[in-house]
Write a protein that holds these residues in place. Structure first.
Motif, PDB file in Angstrom:
ATOM      1  N   ARG A 161      -8.966   3.290  -2.714  1.00  0.00           N
ATOM      2  CA  ARG A 161      -7.617   3.781  -2.131  1.00  0.00           C
ATOM      3  C   ARG A 161      -7.239   3.098  -0.633  1.00  0.00           C
ATOM      4  O   ARG A 161      -6.309   3.466  -0.115  1.00  0.00           O
ATOM      5  N   ALA A 166     -14.008   5.388  -5.070  1.00  0.00           N
ATOM      6  CA  ALA A 166     -12.837   5.480  -4.757  1.00  0.00           C
ATOM      7  C   ALA A 166     -12.222   5.363  -3.320  1.00  0.00           C
ATOM      8  O   ALA A 166     -10.794   4.912  -3.238  1.00  0.00           O
ATOM      9  N   ASP A 167     -12.910   5.494  -2.387  1.00  0.00           N
ATOM     10  CA  ASP A 167     -12.542   5.408  -0.771  1.00  0.00           C
ATOM     11  C   ASP A 167     -12.050   3.886  -1.048  1.00  0.00           C
ATOM     12  O   ASP A 167     -11.271   3.271  -0.182  1.00  0.00           O
ATOM     13  N   ARG A 171      -8.235  -3.425  -6.319  1.00  0.00           N
ATOM     14  CA  ARG A 171      -7.142  -3.214  -5.189  1.00  0.00           C
ATOM     15  C   ARG A 171      -5.774  -3.852  -5.166  1.00  0.00           C
ATOM     16  O   ARG A 171      -4.552  -3.212  -4.717  1.00  0.00           O
ATOM     17  N   HIS A 203       0.966  -1.209   0.036  1.00  0.00           N
ATOM     18  CA  HIS A 203      -0.153   0.003   0.086  1.00  0.00           C
ATOM     19  C   HIS A 203       0.897   1.231   0.096  1.00  0.00           C
ATOM     20  O   HIS A 203       1.858   1.296   0.614  1.00  0.00           O
ATOM     21  N   ASP A 220      -6.920   9.708  -9.205  1.00  0.00           N
ATOM     22  CA  ASP A 220      -8.082   9.261  -9.869  1.00  0.00           C
ATOM     23  C   ASP A 220      -7.725   8.466 -11.212  1.00  0.00           C
ATOM     24  O   ASP A 220      -8.326   7.284 -11.487  1.00  0.00           O
ATOM     25  N   LEU A 269      -6.633   5.053 -10.313  1.00  0.00           N
ATOM     26  CA  LEU A 269      -7.943   4.060  -9.806  1.00  0.00           C
ATOM     27  C   LEU A 269      -8.616   3.377 -10.951  1.00  0.00           C
ATOM     28  O   LEU A 269      -8.803   2.386 -11.271  1.00  0.00           O
ATOM     29  N   ARG A 326      -4.003   1.630  -1.726  1.00  0.00           N
ATOM     30  CA  ARG A 326      -3.010   2.717  -2.015  1.00  0.00           C
ATOM     31  C   ARG A 326      -3.569   4.142  -1.696  1.00  0.00           C
ATOM     32  O   ARG A 326      -4.137   4.716  -2.773  1.00  0.00           O
ATOM     33  N   PRO A 327      -3.611   4.584  -0.617  1.00  0.00           N
ATOM     34  CA  PRO A 327      -4.177   5.914  -0.166  1.00  0.00           C
ATOM     35  C   PRO A 327      -3.465   7.186  -1.158  1.00  0.00           C
ATOM     36  O   PRO A 327      -4.403   8.135  -1.370  1.00  0.00           O
ATOM     37  N   THR A 328      -2.498   7.026  -1.639  1.00  0.00           N
ATOM     38  CA  THR A 328      -1.949   8.154  -2.523  1.00  0.00           C
ATOM     39  C   THR A 328      -2.345   7.898  -4.091  1.00  0.00           C
ATOM     40  O   THR A 328      -1.814   8.721  -4.920  1.00  0.00           O
ATOM     41  N   ALA A 329      -2.971   7.029  -4.503  1.00  0.00           N
ATOM     42  CA  ALA A 329      -3.546   6.720  -5.842  1.00  0.00           C
ATOM     43  C   ALA A 329      -4.179   7.909  -6.464  1.00  0.00           C
ATOM     44  O   ALA A 329      -5.058   8.434  -5.831  1.00  0.00           O
TER      45      ALA A 329
END
Length: 611
Positions: free
Chosen positions: A448, A444-445, A501, A345, A456, A459, A451-454
């Motif tokens: 992420r 999107a939530d 994911r 992640h 749009d 994604l 990977r929280p920094t991805a």
């Protein structure tokens, strides 16, 4: 630690006190200010009995109305000031303690999600749930409602006894007549209540576990017509819990009765002593009145202090269970660095720089309960960048081995090692299971999480690569709200997002534990394509839900009762005419064939298509 059967550990009383002191000690400045404010409020309100006694003396001596009016104004000011200070001090204390409790809750959650999977699986599901719900609620209620009252009551009792002593030390001694009864009642209550409330928590957990198991196994229960037996077990657990709760009620009733008897004895002693001192001229009528009021004011605080022991005991039992979880994490530690499931992640690894580790499993044995082996002396080698399919009947140890390779737990014996061309950094691992959770929030939530920094665009790219372009179609998109109150997705679609994911996490090693098990006819082909995309270019372990997944893997391992039965390529195993060949023939219904033109039909031995 004192773990009960089927539960996580519980901290003992000493360890619980240490943890409480440590957490409150980190805020000693704020704690001191709040306690001093409460003390000031209590001290101000204790001026009420002397003022009332002064009014009695003024009236008895035939004093003027002006004097009575002045004392009346003083009485009002005392009440207002005391109430304001008590409110401010109580509020500061509650805010402080709730902050400490919030920190504890976060630590419990953080520990639980980082504990090895077998640690949680070896305990009852309801045990974990009850700790983060009922136990947290008990501690929270005590912190909000009981603690300020107990603190104020303690100050009131201490200062009231000082006030009695100031009037005449003999009045204070008379008030202490009730002390032996209070001590007896408290000791009897404390001797049994902690055990009773601990038993109630455990029995409620067992009752909840029986409900959870019945709900999860509802289809099986109906199939075997064992509803009556399961209802009987639930009734038995409920009766035990209710019986223990009745024990708690009886304890509280006896405790309350002794407190009332102590109050009667104490007030009677103070009145008799005051009457005797008044007759000898040692004190005035106003002082005798003030003494009676001082002691009468003790009824509420003493009752609150001792009566709150009931809530304090419940909170202490809950706190011990919470500390037991945090200590379990402190003892076992958490997984460090990237050597853990899902550690990819927050980073991007390209196919050119990926480590693609080789995996060696050497003599691994594992048991969930310390007696029955889930795995026994398993050894295998997974070359870098290749895929391994695990095949076997239910309970053969497939998922256990997969989870150990993913880093979720340590074997009892043997070792699992990873070897990389570039050993400077441990390879990242990622686990996808059939039990995928859809979180409330946008698409999107949910993506992420991997990977929280991805961005749009990243994604969308992951969705398309996983073959989940349907999530970006008309009426859909990254801002689509999923879960409760939003767009509902079937299990196959949720698993599809889980594979997207995995692409976002981009790990070096991916472990797929029946990651397409919930797919239906409409999503089966899409998920198969997504599975191929996720495993491409990385070392992968696949718990095969269908035998065509095993056929497509580089190597296959057959497990039987936790031991290796066969291993090799699809063609090698078919040629050996062993267990895998028999499974394949039964699965396809076409006889030995390495590449049928269509997907094989359902396994005739199971409706769920488990090989």
């Amino acid at each position: 630690m004192t773990p009960a059967h089927g539960t996580l550990p519980i901290a003992d009383a000493r360890r619980t006190r240490q943890e409480l002191v440590r957490r409150l000690g980190a805020h000693r400045g704020r704690l001191a200010v709040s306690l001093l404010t409460l003390l000031a409020g209590t001290a101000v309100t204790l001026a009420t009995p002397p003022v009332l006694g002064g009014i009695v003396d003024v009236v008895a001596d035939g004093g003027g109305k002006d004097r009575v009016l002045v004392l009346g104004v003083v009485l009002v000011l005392v009440a207002v000031a005391g109430a304001a200070l008590a409110h401010a001090g109580g509020r500061m204390l509650v805010v402080l303690v709730q902050g400490v409790l919030a920190s504890l809750r976060e630590d419990v959650f953080e520990t639980a999600v980082h504990l090895p999977a077998h640690t949680l699986e070896s305990s009852d599901s309801s045990d974990v749930v009850s700790r983060v719900t009922r136990d947290v609620e008990a501690v929270s209620d005590a912190a909000s409602d009981v603690l300020p009252d107990v603190t104020d009551a303690s100050f009131t009792i201490g200062l009231s006894l000082v006030g009695l002593a100031v009037l005449d030390f003999r009045l204070a001694l008379a008030g202490l007549v009730c002390l032996p009864v209070h001590v007896l009642a408290t000791r009897r209550f404390l001797a049994r209540s902690h055990l009773v409330y601990g038993d109630v928590r455990r029995l409620e957990s067992a009752r909840g576990q029986s409900v959870i198991e019945a709900v999860h196994g509802a289809e099986t229960i109906r199939a075997y017509r064992t509803q009556d037996r399961h209802l009987g077990e639930l009734a038995a657990h409920s009766e035990l819990a209710v019986a223990r709760q009745r024990d708690g009620v009886r304890l509280r009733n006896r405790f309350t009765g002794l407190l009332n008897a102590a109050e009667f004895l104490g007030l009677a002693a103070v009145l008799v002593t005051g009457f005797a001192l008044l007759g000898s001229g040692a004190i005035s009528v106003g002082a005798a009145t003030a003494a009676a009021l001082y002691f009468h004011r003790l009824f509420g605080p003493v009752g609150a202090l001792l009566g709150s022991l009931d809530d304090i005991q419940r909170a202490t039992a809950g706190l011990s269970r919470l500390v037991g979880v945090t200590d379990l994490g402190r003892e076992g530690g958490t997984r460090d660095g990237d050597d853990r499931a899902g550690a990819g992640h927050g980073r991007t690894v390209t196919a050119d720089t990926r480590h693609r580790p080789a995996i060696d499993v050497k003599g691994v044995s594992f048991s969930y309960d310390g007696t029955r082996h889930a795995l026994r002396d398993v050894s295998l080698h997974i070359p870098a960048g290749t895929s391994l399919a695990l095949v076997g009947a239910s309970g053969s140890g497939k998922s256990t081995l997969a989870h150990l390779i993913a880093g979720l737990g340590e074997p009892d014996r043997g070792e699992i090692t990873t070897k990389c061309a570039k050993p400077s950094r441990a390879p990242s691992r990622y686990l996808v299971t059939q039990e995928v959770h859809l979180f409330g929030g946008t698409l999107a939530d949910n993506l992420r999480i991997a990977r929280p920094t991805a961005t749009d665009d990243e994604l969308r790219r992951a969705l398309r690569e996983a073959g989940a372009g349907w999530a970006l179609g008309p009426g859909s998109g990254l801002d689509t709200v999923l879960g409760a109150g939003g767009t509902a997705l079937d299990d196959g679609s949720v698993q599809h997002l889980a594979l997207a994911r995995a692409l976002l996490a981009d790990p070096d090693l991916v472990v797929l534990d029946e990651a397409t098990a919930q797919s239906g006819p409409q999503t089966r082909t899409l998920l198969r394509t997504a599975l191929e995309r996720v495993t491409r270019g990385r070392t992968s372990v696949i718990v095969a839900h269908r035998l065509e997944q095993a056929r497509d893997a580089d190597r296959i391992l057959i497990l039987r009762r936790g031991e290796v039965a066969e291993q090799g390529t699809h063609d090698e195993l078919l040629a050996s005419a062993g267990e895998y060949a028999a499974l394949w023939q039964a699965y396809t219904g076409t006889g030995p064939s390495s590449h049928p033109h269509t997907d094989p039909p359902t396994d005739p031995h199971t409706k769920e298509q488990h090989p």
